[in-house]
Structures are given as structure tokens and as C-alpha cells.
Design an enzyme around this catalytic site. Structure first.
Site, PDB file in Angstrom:
ATOM      1  N   ASP A  21       0.828  -1.048   0.024  1.00  0.00           N
ATOM      2  CA  ASP A  21       0.170  -0.096   0.088  1.00  0.00           C
ATOM      3  C   ASP A  21       0.925   1.312  -0.085  1.00  0.00           C
ATOM      4  O   ASP A  21       1.796   1.443   0.871  1.00  0.00           O
ATOM      5  CB  ASP A  21      -0.986   0.046   1.070  1.00  0.00           C
ATOM      6  CG  ASP A  21      -1.763   1.095   1.199  1.00  0.00           C
ATOM      7  OD1 ASP A  21      -1.944   1.882   0.391  1.00  0.00           O
ATOM      8  OD2 ASP A  21      -2.190   1.395   2.545  1.00  0.00           O
ATOM      9  N   ASN A  23      -0.467   4.371  -0.056  1.00  0.00           N
ATOM     10  CA  ASN A  23      -1.076   5.802   0.270  1.00  0.00           C
ATOM     11  C   ASN A  23      -1.502   5.629   1.657  1.00  0.00           C
ATOM     12  O   ASN A  23      -2.535   6.714   2.040  1.00  0.00           O
ATOM     13  CB  ASN A  23      -1.811   6.157  -0.789  1.00  0.00           C
ATOM     14  CG  ASN A  23      -3.112   5.314  -1.057  1.00  0.00           C
ATOM     15  OD1 ASN A  23      -3.163   4.410  -0.577  1.00  0.00           O
ATOM     16  ND2 ASN A  23      -3.987   5.581  -1.940  1.00  0.00           N
ATOM     17  N   ASP A  25      -4.081   3.988   2.634  1.00  0.00           N
ATOM     18  CA  ASP A  25      -5.512   3.666   2.939  1.00  0.00           C
ATOM     19  C   ASP A  25      -5.818   2.082   3.485  1.00  0.00           C
ATOM     20  O   ASP A  25      -6.895   1.925   3.439  1.00  0.00           O
ATOM     21  CB  ASP A  25      -6.432   3.868   1.746  1.00  0.00           C
ATOM     22  CG  ASP A  25      -6.150   3.208   0.609  1.00  0.00           C
ATOM     23  OD1 ASP A  25      -4.992   2.104   0.688  1.00  0.00           O
ATOM     24  OD2 ASP A  25      -6.799   3.094  -0.461  1.00  0.00           O
ATOM     25  N   ASP A  29      -1.723  -1.283  -3.734  1.00  0.00           N
ATOM     26  CA  ASP A  29      -2.295  -0.524  -5.030  1.00  0.00           C
ATOM     27  C   ASP A  29      -1.204  -0.748  -6.161  1.00  0.00           C
ATOM     28  O   ASP A  29      -0.066  -1.266  -5.741  1.00  0.00           O
ATOM     29  CB  ASP A  29      -2.584   1.002  -4.538  1.00  0.00           C
ATOM     30  CG  ASP A  29      -1.520   1.474  -3.846  1.00  0.00           C
ATOM     31  OD1 ASP A  29      -0.218   1.618  -3.908  1.00  0.00           O
ATOM     32  OD2 ASP A  29      -1.819   2.327  -2.574  1.00  0.00           O
ATOM     33  N   ASP A  98      -5.113 -10.505 -15.681  1.00  0.00           N
ATOM     34  CA  ASP A  98      -6.338 -11.503 -15.533  1.00  0.00           C
ATOM     35  C   ASP A  98      -7.319 -11.080 -16.371  1.00  0.00           C
ATOM     36  O   ASP A  98      -7.872 -10.095 -16.344  1.00  0.00           O
ATOM     37  CB  ASP A  98      -6.589 -11.235 -13.958  1.00  0.00           C
ATOM     38  CG  ASP A  98      -6.913 -12.522 -13.480  1.00  0.00           C
ATOM     39  OD1 ASP A  98      -7.606 -13.435 -13.970  1.00  0.00           O
ATOM     40  OD2 ASP A  98      -6.326 -12.878 -12.117  1.00  0.00           O
ATOM     41  N   ASP A 199      -9.453 -16.223 -15.930  1.00  0.00           N
ATOM     42  CA  ASP A 199     -10.258 -17.181 -14.875  1.00  0.00           C
ATOM     43  C   ASP A 199     -11.524 -17.650 -15.375  1.00  0.00           C
ATOM     44  O   ASP A 199     -11.992 -17.684 -16.276  1.00  0.00           O
ATOM     45  CB  ASP A 199     -10.861 -15.675 -14.131  1.00  0.00           C
ATOM     46  CG  ASP A 199     -11.661 -16.068 -12.881  1.00  0.00           C
ATOM     47  OD1 ASP A 199     -11.010 -16.457 -11.778  1.00  0.00           O
ATOM     48  OD2 ASP A 199     -12.786 -15.924 -12.860  1.00  0.00           O
ATOM     49  N   GLU A 254      -7.458 -20.920 -16.251  1.00  0.00           N
ATOM     50  CA  GLU A 254      -7.864 -21.508 -15.082  1.00  0.00           C
ATOM     51  C   GLU A 254      -9.085 -22.627 -15.395  1.00  0.00           C
ATOM     52  O   GLU A 254     -10.018 -22.009 -16.105  1.00  0.00           O
ATOM     53  CB  GLU A 254      -8.112 -20.626 -14.233  1.00  0.00           C
ATOM     54  CG  GLU A 254      -8.828 -21.278 -12.732  1.00  0.00           C
ATOM     55  CD  GLU A 254      -9.354 -20.270 -11.737  1.00  0.00           C
ATOM     56  OE1 GLU A 254      -9.399 -20.403 -10.479  1.00  0.00           O
ATOM     57  OE2 GLU A 254     -10.212 -19.432 -12.499  1.00  0.00           O
ATOM     58  N   HIS A 327      -4.020 -17.371  -4.814  1.00  0.00           N
ATOM     59  CA  HIS A 327      -4.859 -16.384  -3.930  1.00  0.00           C
ATOM     60  C   HIS A 327      -6.061 -17.124  -3.742  1.00  0.00           C
ATOM     61  O   HIS A 327      -6.706 -16.859  -2.904  1.00  0.00           O
ATOM     62  CB  HIS A 327      -5.422 -15.133  -4.918  1.00  0.00           C
ATOM     63  CG  HIS A 327      -6.066 -15.541  -5.999  1.00  0.00           C
ATOM     64  ND1 HIS A 327      -5.531 -16.276  -7.203  1.00  0.00           N
ATOM     65  CD2 HIS A 327      -7.363 -15.426  -6.412  1.00  0.00           C
ATOM     66  CE1 HIS A 327      -6.516 -16.290  -7.907  1.00  0.00           C
ATOM     67  NE2 HIS A 327      -7.515 -15.806  -7.665  1.00  0.00           N
ATOM     68  N   ASP A 328      -6.240 -18.340  -4.041  1.00  0.00           N
ATOM     69  CA  ASP A 328      -7.507 -19.137  -3.715  1.00  0.00           C
ATOM     70  C   ASP A 328      -7.318 -20.438  -3.121  1.00  0.00           C
ATOM     71  O   ASP A 328      -8.028 -21.130  -2.633  1.00  0.00           O
ATOM     72  CB  ASP A 328      -8.192 -19.631  -5.202  1.00  0.00           C
ATOM     73  CG  ASP A 328      -9.291 -18.559  -5.588  1.00  0.00           C
ATOM     74  OD1 ASP A 328      -9.467 -17.539  -5.164  1.00  0.00           O
ATOM     75  OD2 ASP A 328      -9.258 -18.431  -7.053  1.00  0.00           O
TER      76      ASP A 328
END
Length: 556
Positions: A21, A23, A25, A29, A98, A199, A254, A327-328
């Protein structure tokens, strides 16, 4: 074996929300990624696969896209994205985007139009049906539990969503939809990207008539009616003709539920569809009856059987993609290794086992420092799949909450989504704000800064694995042969190319088994290429393996 740059590459997956990150928040990003490009260059990877950064209401963390040609505000702007692409290219790395086109967001302009009326020009961009006997059009269940259909009051019909109800499935039978997708892909390729990860691409063709799934439950898995459907190869060949064949790019699809035979069609040597697919079979070795949440200890022989089936099956006919987490999926060192006393050793062993196979290796962010699974309280999880499953099993189904939480600790997708651990400052150096998902509390001991300061870290070991691949054709192109098939502790195999043999020996246990070289493997000279323990150049006809030890020898 045809030589291709994407066969010789190592891909690094970035999940942007959790990478870095810039910034404060609390959300990773594009500028955060840009600030870490030298780190990726140091690791030695060739391609960065970026999980979706398009405009999205974020119902499924960006896999629900409302505008395919713009960037999510939280991640930055198209200018930031262009800077990222240029930064990668300047450092000799490539960018794979992706592509999520089985479904869009329900906030996409096409769907907003589609739901206005039955005769809207965009109606047929999605899959709308009348109900049946006052219920859904069929009994299909969504991947995220519940029905795969959502009733829409304004036109009194249902639309299909194989995932969340905010992810309506696109109607690939409609030629206009396909043309829109191909135009959008071309737009990104003309911007200079180097490929697509697609995907759930094998779900784009559904069986005509959308028949009920087998079983007598309220909602049943649509299975063969949605996976590898009747027109999927026709659609992908058209995509290849219209778009992919015009560029020198990397493509991976995928493909849940795809067999070796399917893969040979998707990823054939004639390059008529894709370069490779992601298979899921090895991700089920620790799943019992009823799927992933029924966790059972995996047997090494089961993993060998699956991996070998794909290694043998695609050899000379297609191409494998190699991964143990993303990520899954949960963190591989917690799932297949030992994330406590042998975390470093088992992380290195698993990396060795994977990177020496035939195929293109994929590294998931944080894997290169040995990041682990996490155990949160229920309210600290963010993932829609976890939340829906808990509600269905515990609140509605009355199952034992402790048992369900154990399954979440083992298999929940948020295991992979906790922020990357950069250093031991607050929030692991990921953000100066409050992170969107809590940081794994072990960041004081496991972080990039610590890994870069330790010459024996997982990071430098991965750097060495990647370098070896660039220096040794046999690691990319050699034929795979499994040895010691029945052994439940040692996974050993060879790779053979011309007069050379690569011997890979990996101990998947905390025991100290003895490896014995089969008589069929003969050699005149041997060289130890890599090992996760300090090794003397000993006799290799028989040796004792330390816990989670891995060794790779080049025999001539």
C-alpha cells in the site's frame, strides 16, 4: 519439444490488495507494486501475473468487473498502470493480466441495460430464464453456496450466476458478447501487455437446455453441464484466431474439472487455443467426501499419482503449469510442509520439488519468504466464500462451529490474502493505515527484510532455483520419470534430456528416511546442483535424508 520463452519463464502472482500500500488507505495499490519492482527483479522472475485491477464494486475482490478498460479507484489510475507496465518492461519482466470473462459485475453497463427489459438489445448478453414451478429454472448451486440463479423482479425472470449473485454469467452463445471480449483483449494487448491468465475459462460454454444437476438436494452441483462445455474449444479457437495468434504472448486458462485429455485440447502443440491451463486435481489430495471443507491428511502417494499423471500425460503433447498455492488456496508450507519447526526447510523442499518438474512454475506472493496460514476469529475474515460457507454449515445447518473453523484455518482463501510481510514494523510495513485484512501476527519473524539479510533464507534459495532453470535446459525440457512410487515419505523423480539425468529427491516428512538409488539409474559423473541442507558430495547410491530435505543432482 518446441522451445518457447513462456516454457522457460517463472511467473510471480501479485494479489494487488495485499501486496503493498503506497497511500496509507490499508489497500495495496499499483504505486505500491511499482515501489517493489526491484525486489521482483532481484528474485529473478520473468513474468508478473496481476490479479484483477479493473473497475469493480469488489464483491469478490475484483473478480466482479464493472469496466474492463479502466482501473479500480483503490488501486490507482490507468496512468499508474502504464507506469507499472513500463517499469516491468524496463527491468526485462513481462506483465500478464487477469481476464475475467465467464461473468461480469452486475454493475457493468451491459448488465444494467440487460436487466431493464426483455427486449433490451443487451438482454441476450447474459443468461436469463423463466422460473420453473415457482422456483429457479434449475437446481444448480453456485460455487459460493446457495442457488446459481437470482430472481429479478423488474422483468420477473432469473439470471444465472455460477459465483456470487453480483457476478452474472455472460452468454458466450451470443456472437456480440464474444466480439466485445475480443475487442477488449486487443485493446490491452495493443497497450503492450504480454499475456492473459483466464479466470474459469472452461466454464464459458454451458450445455444447451441447462439440465438439472444430479442429486435430490435443494441445490446441486452443475458439474458436467458447466465445465468443458460443448462449444468451449470452438470459442477458444475463435479467440485464438481473432486475438491471441496475432501476438507473442503467454496464456494460461484456469480450468476446474479439466482432465489431462481436456488439457491436451486446450494447451496443444499447434497453439490453436492456449499455452497451458491450471488444473486443480492436485489441490484435492487433502479433500474428503463433499469437497474442500472436509479436510483429511494427504497421502504422498496420492500427490505422486496426480502429479505424475499430468507430467506423463502432457509430455510432448501440451504444457503444464506448476503451482502449490495461489490467491484461492492456502499457503503451501502450512498445507504440504511444516510451518513450525521446519518452516524454512520445508518451504525450500516444496520449492525444489515444484521448480524441477516439467512446466512453467508460478510463485505466489510471499511464498518466496515462506509465509504461512493464519488463524483469525470469524469476524476478522473477509472472503465471501468463507462467510457464506460458515453461515450455511453452522448458522443454518447446525454443524459444530469448532470443526468448521478448523476447516477454515486449513483451507480458507484468506490464508493467502493476508498482506505481504515486508518488515517487522507495524502492519509488517504493508501500510501506514489499517490493513483491509489483518496481517498474519507472525510478521515479526517472517518478513522480506529479515529474508534479504539472511543468506540462508527461503528468498535466496528461490533465487537459486530460478537461476538454475535459466542455466539448465534439462529442467525445462527433460522428460519426467517417477521413482519410488509407493514411498510415503520421499518424492523422487528424474528428468532426462539426451545423455543427462536430473535426480530430484524430496523428503516430505519430519522423519529421516533412507533414499536408495534404483539400479536402473547409472552415471559416470555427478554434480549437486542445489540442496536445502549443507551437503558433502557423498555417495548417492544410498543416503539418509534429514527432515524435509531436498537435493538435486545432475548426472552424466
Amino acid at each position: 519439444m518446441q522451445k518457447k520463452w513462456w516454457k522457460e519463464s517463472v511467473v510471480y502472482q501479485i494479489y494487488p490488495r495485499s501486496f503493498m500500500d503506497s497511500n496509507g488507505d490499508g489497500i495495496g495499490d499499483l504505486q505500491g507494486i511499482i515501489s517493489k519492482l526491484d525486489y521482483l527483479k532481484k528474485l529473478g522472475v520473468d513474468v508478473v501475473w496481476l490479479s484483477p485491477v479493473y473497475k469493480s464494486p469488489n464483491d469478490d475482490n475484483g473478480y466482479d468487473i464493472s469496466d474492463y478498460q479502466d482501473i479500480m479507484d483503490e488501486f490507482g489510475t490507468l496512468k499508474d498502470w502504464e507506469k507499472l507496465l513500463a517499469g516491468l518492461h524496463e527491468r526485462g519482466m513481462k506483465l500478464m493480466m487477469d481476464l475475467v470473462v465467464n461473468h461480469s459485475s452486475d454493475e457493468h453497463a451491459w448488465f444494467i441495460e440487460s436487466r431493464k427489459s426483455k427486449d433490451n438489445p443487451y438482454r441476450d448478453y447474459y443468461i436469463w430464464r423463466d422460473g420453473k414451478d415457482g422456483k429457479e429454472p434449475n437446481n444448480w448451486s453456485s460455487f459460493f453456496s446457495g442457488s446459481a440463479w437470482q430472481y429479478d423482479e423488474s422483468t420477473e425472470q432469473y439470471f444465472l450466476h455460477l459465483f456470487s449473485k453480483k457476478q452474472p454469467d455472460l452468454n458466450w452463445e451470443n456472437e456480440k458478447v464474444r466480439k466485445e471480449v475480443y475487442d477488449m483483449m486487443t485493446w490491452w494487448l495493443e497497450k503492450g501487455i504480454d499475456g492473459f491468465r483466464m479466470d474459469v475459462i472452461n466454464l464459458i460454454s454451458k450445455v444447451e437446455g441447462l439440465p438439472d444437476g444430479a442429486g435430490d438436494g435443494q441445490y446441486e452441483w452443475g458439474g458436467d453441464y458447466i465445465m468443458n462445455g460443448p462449444r468451449v474449444h470452438e470459442f477458444l479457437q475463435e479467440m485464438n484466431r481473432e486475438v491471441l495468434s496475432k501476438y507473442d504472448i503467454i496464456t494460461v486458462g484456469e480450468s476446474p474439472g479439466a482432465s489431462v485429455e481436456d488439457a491436451i485440447q486446450y494447451a496443444n502443440n499447434q497453439d490453436t487455443e492456449l499455452n497451458m491451463i491450471f488444473t486443480f486435481e492436485h489441490m484435492d489430495v487433502d479433500s474428503g467426501e463433499g469437497g474442500k471443507w472436509n479436510v483429511k491428511p494427504f497421502k504422498l502417494s496420492a500427490l505422486k499419482e496426480v502429479m505424475s499423471k499430468w507430467q506423463y500425460g502432457l509430455n510432448g503433447k501440451g504444457w503444464n503449469s506448476l503451482y502449490l498455492n495461489n490467491h484461492d488456496q492456502p499457503r503451501m508450507v502450512s498445507r504440504f510442509g511444516n510451518d513450525k519447526e521446519y518452516r524454512v526447510e520445508s518451504a525450500k523442499m516444496l520449492g525444489t520439488f515444484l521448480h524441477m518438474l516439467q512446466g512453467t512454475p508460478y510463485i505466489y506472493q510471499g511464498e518466496e519468504i515462506g509465509m504461512t496460514n493464519v488463524q483469525f476469529d470469524l469476524e476478522d475474515y473477509n472472503d465471501i466464500e468463507i462467510i457464506n460457507m460458515y453461515r450455511e454449515k453452522v448458522i443454518e445447518g447446525g454443524e459444530d462451529p469448532d470443526k468448521v473453523m478448523e476447516a477454515i484455518y486449513a483451507k480458507g482463501r484468506d490464508n493467502a490474502r493476508t498482506p505481504v510481510q515486508w518488515d517487522d514494523t507495524e502492519n509488517a510495513g504493508f501500510t501506514t493505515g489499517t490493513p483491509w485484512l489483518k496481517v498474519n501476527p507472525n510478521y515479526n519473524d517472517i518478513n522480506v527484510e529479515q529474508a534479504l539479510a539472511d543468506p540462508n533464507s527461503v528468498f535466496y534459495y528461490y533465487q537459486q532455483l530460478i537461476k538454475l532453470r535459466k542455466e539448465n535446459d534439462i529442467i525445462v525440457y527433460g522428460d519426467y520419470r517417477l521413482i519410488l512410487e509407493e514411498d510415503e515419505q520421499i518424492y523422487a523423480y528424474t528428468r532426462v534430456l539426451r545423455e543427462k539425468t536430473l535426480l530430484v529427491v524430496a523428503n516430505f516428512s519430519s522423519e529421516q528416511p533412507t533414499f536408495t538409488l534404483p539400479n536402473s539409474i547409472t552415471y559416470k559423473t555427478k554434480e549437486l546442483l542445489i540442496s536445502n541442507y549443507k551437503e558433502e558430495n557423498e555417495d548417492i547410491s544410498s543416503f539418509l535424508l534429514k527432515p524435509y530435505e531436498a537435493r538435486v543432482y545432475l548426472l552424466k
